[in-house]
Enzyme design. Structure first.
Site, short mmCIF file in Angstrom:
data_model
loop_
_atom_site.label_atom_id
_atom_site.label_comp_id
_atom_site.label_asym_id
_atom_site.label_seq_id
_atom_site.Cartn_x
_atom_site.Cartn_y
_atom_site.Cartn_z
N SER A 150 0.85 -1.19 0.00
CA SER A 150 0.00 0.00 0.00
C SER A 150 0.90 1.25 0.00
O SER A 150 1.78 1.34 -0.85
CB SER A 150 -0.95 -0.06 1.20
OG SER A 150 -2.00 0.85 1.05
N ASP A 318 -9.03 -6.54 -4.34
CA ASP A 318 -8.66 -5.19 -3.89
C ASP A 318 -9.41 -4.16 -4.73
O ASP A 318 -9.22 -4.09 -5.95
CB ASP A 318 -7.15 -5.01 -4.05
CG ASP A 318 -6.60 -3.78 -3.34
OD1 ASP A 318 -7.39 -2.85 -3.08
OD2 ASP A 318 -5.39 -3.75 -3.08
N HIS A 348 -8.03 -5.20 -0.09
CA HIS A 348 -6.73 -4.56 0.06
C HIS A 348 -5.93 -5.04 1.27
O HIS A 348 -4.73 -5.29 1.19
CB HIS A 348 -6.95 -3.05 0.12
CG HIS A 348 -5.70 -2.24 0.17
ND1 HIS A 348 -4.80 -2.22 -0.87
CD2 HIS A 348 -5.17 -1.43 1.13
CE1 HIS A 348 -3.78 -1.42 -0.56
NE2 HIS A 348 -3.99 -0.95 0.65
#
EC number: 2.3.1.31
Lengths: 387, 387
Positions: A150, A318, A348
Site C-alpha cells: 500500500s 482489492d 486490500h
C-alpha cells in the site's frame, strides 16, 4: 554527514524505537522541513558491508502504520518467520509526515509550537528521501531489499527509482504506479471530511483542546470500506442489526444501527485514539500525489527505467488498488523478478491478514533474492567481460 | 377505491406528469403516511385488459430519478426504441419518498408545513405498495412487465414478490436481493454527511432559508465513486490537474485540485440544484433496508417463491452491486427468464449509459415476454389438465 566507512552501523537494541535527526529536508514541491527526524526500529543482527552486500531488509509501513513491524506484520517478521530476524536485519522506519516519532504536522516546530499548517505537502519521494538521509546517518548506503505494501509499496517503488544503486531487490505489494482518479476521489473525500470539521481550525488545532475527531472518524469509515472487500464485510455483517438496536424502526435514528455501522464507527473512533488528523491529511495528500511518472517522461518510461529486480504482488478483490494495476506494473517494470496474486475475500488488507499466503509469497521473494543476480551482480558480471 | 371494471384506464396526455392521490399509506414499520400521492407519466396508447393481458410496461427509476423515463432513459424509451411506445404503454412513477411530485419528506404535510422529520422511514415494499395503490386508482390491476435498475431494480424485485399475480414479467438490472453490508456502510456515510451538516436541523430545514447543500454534495461525491467504475474515471481524469490549478504545490490547498476533484464537486453541486437532501436521506435509508428475505423465511426462500418470469442483468465492473449479486439472484429465483451481463468500464451506471448493449438486452427481454409463457399462462395451461 554520511559515514562512508564500512564499520557496522550503530543500531539500537532490538525492537526499541530510536529517533534519528536528518537535518533539513527540501520537499519535491520546494519547501524546506527544518530539523527533520525519522523514527525507526530494527530486529536481527547486522551482517555484511553497510556499503555493499548485507542483510538489511527495509520494511515500509502503510498509511497509519508505525515502525513496529513485529506488531502490524507480526506473522511475517520475527525469528523463524518469512522475514527471519535470525538471518536478516529488519529495519522499519516511521514515514515522514506520520505521528509515530518521525517529523510530521503534529511534531514540534523548531521555532516552537506544533508544525500544523506550516508543514508542507509531501510526496512519496520526500518520504523516501527522508529515509535515505536516515540510512546515511546510520552509515548505510545499500540494503538487500526494500519491502512494502500500500503506501509502503508506493515508497518501495520510489526507492527503486530514486536510489536504484542502493537497493538490491524490491517487493511491492498492493499498490499502483500512480494514484488513480478513483483513489484521488475517495482520498479527497476523506481529507474533506477532516478539514470541514470545525475543530480542524485550518490545521492548527493542536494545543487548542479541540481535535477534529469526528472528521477523522468519518474519514476512516470511508477508508475502511476501501480496505476491506465487500464480500468479507458482507459475510461478517450482512444486514444484521447491532444487538439491542433496531435499524428497521418506524423512523431512521442514528442510535438504531445495522451491525456494520457499529463496526465502522468502532473503526473510526479507534483511529482517533491512536492517530493525528493532520498527519492523516498529510499522508493521504501524499498518496494523491503518488505518481512514479512525474518528471521522468511518464509512467511507463519511468517503470521501464527501473533496474532493481522487483517482485509485484496484488490481491484479487482489492478495490482500492485493483489487480489490473499490479498487472500494469508487472508488464512495464524494467526488471520484473516475479508476480504473485493473493486470493482472498478480504480485499486490500489481505497483505496484512492472509498470513498463510503472505508467508509463502515472502519466502518465495527471499529465495528469489538468493538465486537471482541483482542489478549490481549483473553490472559486475558484465563489467568483467564488456569493459 | 379500486376500479374493477375493464374500462381503459384514464391516462394523461403522453409525457405529461400527473399526480394521483392514493390516500393513507401504512408503512412496513407501522407509520401511516396520510394523504399520499404518486406522480407519474405515460407514453404510448393503452391496449388490452387493465385486469388481464395488456401492454403496460411499468418502468422504475433509480435513486435520484423521476417519472420522465424518456429523459433519463432516452435511448431506451420512445417510438421505435427497445421499449417502443408505438407498441407499449410505458408508465413511469416517481418513487414514494422522492421530491419529483410523489409524497416525500419535502412534500407538504396535511396538517401544514413540510413533512420533514415527520416523514417515516420507508422501505422498497412501501414504495411498491404506493405504486400498487396508484395503479389501482387508475383502474389497472395487471401489467405486462415491471422494469427497473438499481433502486428501480429493488422495487421491481419487490413487485414480483408482493404482487406476483399482477406482474406478467420482470426485468431487474444492477441490483441485489438485499443490501450488502458494504452498501450499508457507503450509504450510511452519505446519510451521515447530510445529517451532520449543521443546516440539516434535525431534518426540519425546509422554510428556514438554509439547506444542507454541503452535506448533500459530499454525499453525492462519495456516491458517484460507487456509480462509476474506477477504470472509466481513471481513463477520463487520471492524475490530471484541473486546468489553471496546481494540485502539486508546496502546500495542500482546497482550490488547487486534480481534475477528478473538480468533476466530483461539479456532480455534487449539480445534485443540490435538483434534489432535496431529506428525500436523499429517505431513499438512501430505504436502500439500506432493501432485503427481499425479510419476513419471508430468508433470502433464498423468498427468491425461490418467485413465480414471475424474471430476467436478471448485471454489469461486470459494478462495485456498488457487484456481478456476483446478480449471479446469486439468477441461481435462486424461482422463475428465471434469462440472464445477461453488460461489459463496460463504466460500472454501475452502465445500465443508463451503455445504450447499444442495453438496447439489445431490452429487445431480448421484450422478445422473451412474447415467446415465453408467463406464470399466468402456465397456471391456465396447467389448469386445463390438472384441475
Amino acid at each position: 554527514m554520511c559515514d562512508t566507512s564500512s564499520a557496522a552501523p550503530h543500531l539500537p537494541p532490538e525492537g526499541e524505537q530510536r529517533v534519528v535527526s536528518i537535518g533539513d529536508l527540501a520537499t519535491e514541491a520546494g519547501v524546506t522541513i527544518r530539523d527533520a527526524s525519522i523514527a525507526f526500529r530494527r530486529w536481527g543482527a547486522f551482517r555484511g558491508d553497510p556499503h555493499g552486500k548485507n542483510n538489511i531488509l527495509l520494511v515500509e509501513h502503510a498509511l497509519t502504520g508505525d515502525s513496529d513491524a513485529t506488531n502490524w506484520w507480526c506473522e511475517a517478521v520475527g525469528p523463524g518467520k518469512a522475514l527471519d530476524t535470525d538471518e536478516w536485519c529488519v529495519i522499519c522506519t516511521n514515514a515522514l509526515g506520520s505521528c509515530y516519532g518521525s517529523t510530521g504536522p503534529a511534531s514540534e516546530h523548531p521555532d516552537g509550537g506544533v508544525w500544523g499548517s506550516r508543514f508542507p505537502a509531501i510526496s512519496m519521494r520526500d518520504m523516501v528521501n527522508a529515509e535515505h538521509a536516515f540510512l546515511q546517518e546510520l552509515g548505510i548506503s545499500r540494503v538487500h531489499a526494500v519491502i512494502g505494501g500500500s503506501m509502503g509499496g508506493a515508497r518501495t517503488l520510489e526507492w527503486t527509482l530514486l536510489h536504484p544503486e542502493e537497493v538490491d531487490y524490491a517487493l511491492v505489494l498492493a499498490v499502483s504506479a500512480r494514484a488513480s482518479a478513483w483513489q484521488i476521489g475517495m482520498q479527497t473525500a476523506q481529507i474533506t471530511s477532516i478539514t470541514q470539521d470545525p475543530a480542524w481550525q485550518g490545521g492548527n488545532y493542536h494545543g487548542t483542546g479541540d481535535t477534529p475527531d469526528a472528521g477523522l472518524a468519518a474519514a476512516r469509515r470511508i477508508a475502511h470500506l476501501t480496505y476491506r472487500g465487500e464480500m468479507e464485510i458482507d459475510e461478517r455483517f450482512g444486514t444484521s442489526a447491532q444487538p439491542g438496536e433496531n435499524p428497521l424502526g418506524p423512523f431512521r435514528e442514528d442510535g438504531e444501527r445495522f451491525a456494520v455501522q457499529s463496526y465502522l464507527e468502532h473503526q473510526g473512533v479507534k483511529l482517533t485514539k491512536r492517530f493525528d488528523a493532520s498527519c492523516y491529511v498529510a499522508l493521504t495528500e501524499a498518496l494523491n500525489r503518488h505518481d512514479v511518472g512525474r518528471g521522468r517522461g511518464g509512467l511507463n518510461k519511468a517503470l521501464a527505467s527501473s533496474t532493481v529486480p522487483t517482485m509485484i504482488v496484488g490481491i484479487d478483490t482489492d478495490i482500492l488498488y485493483p489487480y489490473h494495476q499490479q498487472e500494469h506494473l508487472s508488464r512495464n517494470l524494467g526488471n520484473l523478478l516475479a508476480m504473485a496474486k493473493l486470493s482472498s475475500p478480504v480485499g486490500h488488507d489481505a497483505f496484512l491478514v492472509e498470513a498463510r499466503q503472505m508467508d509463502r509469497i515472502l519466502r518465495n521473494f527471499i529465495a528469489l533474492t538468493r538465486d537471482t543476480p541483482s542489478a549490481h551482480d549483473v553490472a559486475v558480471s558484465r563489467g568483467s567481460y564488456d569493459i
